[in-house]
Design an enzyme around this catalytic site. Structure first.
Site, PDB file in Angstrom:
ATOM      1  N   ASP A  25      46.207  59.888 -39.325  1.00 42.24           N
ATOM      2  CA  ASP A  25      46.212  58.564 -39.937  1.00 42.24           C
ATOM      3  C   ASP A  25      47.284  58.486 -41.035  1.00 42.24           C
ATOM      4  O   ASP A  25      47.486  57.445 -41.664  1.00 42.24           O
ATOM      5  CB  ASP A  25      44.827  58.148 -40.447  1.00 42.24           C
ATOM      6  CG  ASP A  25      44.309  59.035 -41.565  1.00 42.24           C
ATOM      7  OD1 ASP A  25      44.977  60.035 -41.916  1.00 42.24           O
ATOM      8  OD2 ASP A  25      43.221  58.737 -42.103  1.00 42.24           O
ATOM      9  N   SER A  26      48.020  59.598 -41.205  1.00 46.55           N
ATOM     10  CA  SER A  26      49.240  59.572 -42.025  1.00 46.55           C
ATOM     11  C   SER A  26      50.242  58.592 -41.414  1.00 46.55           C
ATOM     12  O   SER A  26      51.254  58.266 -42.034  1.00 46.55           O
ATOM     13  CB  SER A  26      49.850  60.973 -42.131  1.00 46.55           C
ATOM     14  OG  SER A  26      49.932  61.578 -40.860  1.00 46.55           O
ATOM     15  N   ASP A  64      43.051  61.163 -34.977  1.00 50.61           N
ATOM     16  CA  ASP A  64      42.476  61.155 -36.325  1.00 50.61           C
ATOM     17  C   ASP A  64      41.692  59.852 -36.504  1.00 50.61           C
ATOM     18  O   ASP A  64      42.280  58.768 -36.474  1.00 50.61           O
ATOM     19  CB  ASP A  64      43.643  61.213 -37.327  1.00 50.61           C
ATOM     20  CG  ASP A  64      43.243  61.772 -38.665  1.00 50.61           C
ATOM     21  OD1 ASP A  64      42.091  62.210 -38.810  1.00 50.61           O
ATOM     22  OD2 ASP A  64      44.110  61.788 -39.562  1.00 50.61           O
ATOM     23  N   LYS A  94      39.383  63.947 -35.070  1.00 53.08           N
ATOM     24  CA  LYS A  94      39.246  64.599 -36.383  1.00 53.08           C
ATOM     25  C   LYS A  94      38.577  63.619 -37.334  1.00 53.08           C
ATOM     26  O   LYS A  94      38.889  62.429 -37.334  1.00 53.08           O
ATOM     27  CB  LYS A  94      40.615  65.013 -36.932  1.00 53.08           C
ATOM     28  CG  LYS A  94      40.540  65.626 -38.328  1.00 53.08           C
ATOM     29  CD  LYS A  94      41.836  66.284 -38.733  1.00 53.08           C
ATOM     30  CE  LYS A  94      42.847  65.351 -39.335  1.00 53.08           C
ATOM     31  NZ  LYS A  94      42.416  64.664 -40.578  1.00 53.08           N
ATOM     32  N   GLU A  96      37.200  63.352 -41.613  1.00 53.06           N
ATOM     33  CA  GLU A  96      37.207  63.967 -42.945  1.00 53.06           C
ATOM     34  C   GLU A  96      35.778  64.069 -43.480  1.00 53.06           C
ATOM     35  O   GLU A  96      34.918  63.244 -43.141  1.00 53.06           O
ATOM     36  CB  GLU A  96      38.056  63.108 -43.909  1.00 53.06           C
ATOM     37  CG  GLU A  96      39.515  63.096 -43.512  1.00 53.06           C
ATOM     38  CD  GLU A  96      40.386  62.283 -44.466  1.00 53.06           C
ATOM     39  OE1 GLU A  96      39.891  61.811 -45.519  1.00 53.06           O
ATOM     40  OE2 GLU A  96      41.578  62.122 -44.157  1.00 53.06           O
ATOM     41  N   GLU A 160      42.782  71.162 -46.481  1.00 51.42           N
ATOM     42  CA  GLU A 160      43.952  70.520 -47.106  1.00 51.42           C
ATOM     43  C   GLU A 160      43.954  70.753 -48.606  1.00 51.42           C
ATOM     44  O   GLU A 160      42.959  70.473 -49.298  1.00 51.42           O
ATOM     45  CB  GLU A 160      43.951  69.009 -46.787  1.00 51.42           C
ATOM     46  CG  GLU A 160      45.142  68.288 -47.430  1.00 51.42           C
ATOM     47  CD  GLU A 160      45.466  66.930 -46.824  1.00 51.42           C
ATOM     48  OE1 GLU A 160      44.837  66.544 -45.828  1.00 51.42           O
ATOM     49  OE2 GLU A 160      46.369  66.267 -47.360  1.00 51.42           O
TER      50      GLU A 160
HETATM   51  O1  KIV Z   1      46.733  62.300 -41.203  1.00 43.86           O
HETATM   52  C1  KIV Z   1      47.234  63.434 -41.081  1.00 43.86           C
HETATM   53  O2  KIV Z   1      48.404  63.598 -40.749  1.00 43.86           O
HETATM   54  C2  KIV Z   1      46.368  64.565 -41.359  1.00 43.86           C
HETATM   55  C3  KIV Z   1      47.023  65.891 -41.557  1.00 43.86           C
HETATM   56  C4  KIV Z   1      47.631  65.897 -42.885  1.00 43.86           C
HETATM   57  C5  KIV Z   1      46.099  67.001 -41.353  1.00 43.86           C
HETATM   58  O3  KIV Z   1      45.190  64.401 -41.478  1.00 43.86           O
END
Ligand code: KIV
Length: 254
Positions: A25-26, A64, A94, A96, A160
């Protein structure tokens, strides 16, 4: 593990033999120019994940889950995770760490969805981007979170921004792999946001990011060369233009 957000980058990661491609989600920061990851939703994530999936043949593909997919209303988590798997072709999702993590992980696992956990700095809820677990009490919490995620059924955990000693303790206490980002060498694997490590995104650069190449400089060089050659009419030259036969030209001009 490295991140991708579109077809061409996904194809390159896959061809290089990267084990896991994460559609992070980056996306919010490094592709969409948004201030933080909370601004990205299911629609954007699915759109980009589908593109990435078209470029991935061998690697494991992980989607994510954005904040709105499971933290806003945990009852929506399975429905949204299924969209990543069934519509966008992901092998896993994924999530969090957050207060209702247990409920979400257990429901996803029970629905047959592979879940990658994420502890330490969790950008979807963090107030500040800073190292986590420097104090013993905080470190204990993070160790417990990682252990619980394993018990609840996660197959892997991203750590992280945690100190090296904490990463070592967590990695040694789990039987599932840890993947670090700003979490030292004491992890089973490493992940970086690909535009960061390629030098394509430099709005800000956390200490742990190593820039392996300077793609930005190459892009700037290419753009300037294009501009100069267009201005001087040296591009397009004969090699990059099409011709018609003299016979057809005569017919056209008579
Ligand atoms: O969103 C992302 O790119 C991530 C990584 C930093 C692990 O969660």
């Amino acid at each position: 593990m490295l991140t991708a957000y579109d077809y061409p980058l996904a194809k390159l990661l896959d061809q290089c033999g990267v084990d896991i491609v994460l559609v992070g989600d980056s996306l919010a920061n490094v592709v969409l120019g948004l201030p933080n990851t909370k601004y990205v939703g299911m629609a954007e994530m699915l759109h980009h994940t589908k593109a990435v999936n078209r470029g991935v043949e061998k690697a494991m593909l992980v989607g994510d889950m954005p904040y709105e997919a499971y933290q806003k209303d945990p009852r929506e988590a399975v429905n949204n995770a299924n969209k990543f798997v069934k519509e966008a072709g992901c092998d896993a999702v994924k999530i969090e760490w957050f207060k209702d993590c247990q409920l979400v992980v257990e429901k996803l696992v029970a629905a047959g969805i592979s879940v990658m956990g994420h502890v330490g700095l969790t950008p979807q809820t963090a107030e500040e981007y800073k190292v986590q677990g420097k104090k013993a009490e905080d470190a204990k919490n993070i160790i417990n979170q990682a252990k619980q995620l394993e018990v609840w059924g996660c197959f892997c955990i991203v750590l992280e921004c945690v100190p090296d000693k904490l990463a070592q303790v967590i990695t040694n206490s789990l039987s599932i792999p840890t993947i670090g980002i700003g979490a030292s060498v004491y992890c089973d694997g490493q992940v970086l946001v690909t535009p960061d490590m390629l030098g394509m995104f430099d709005d800000y650069r956390p200490k742990f990011v190593k820039q392996f190449v300077d793609v930005k400089a190459l892009i700037i060089q290419g753009i300037n060369q294009f501009k100069n050659e267009v201005a001087s009419s040296t591009y397009p030259d004969d090699q990059h233009s099409f011709t018609m036969s003299d016979e057809e030209w005569d017919k056209l001009s008579s």
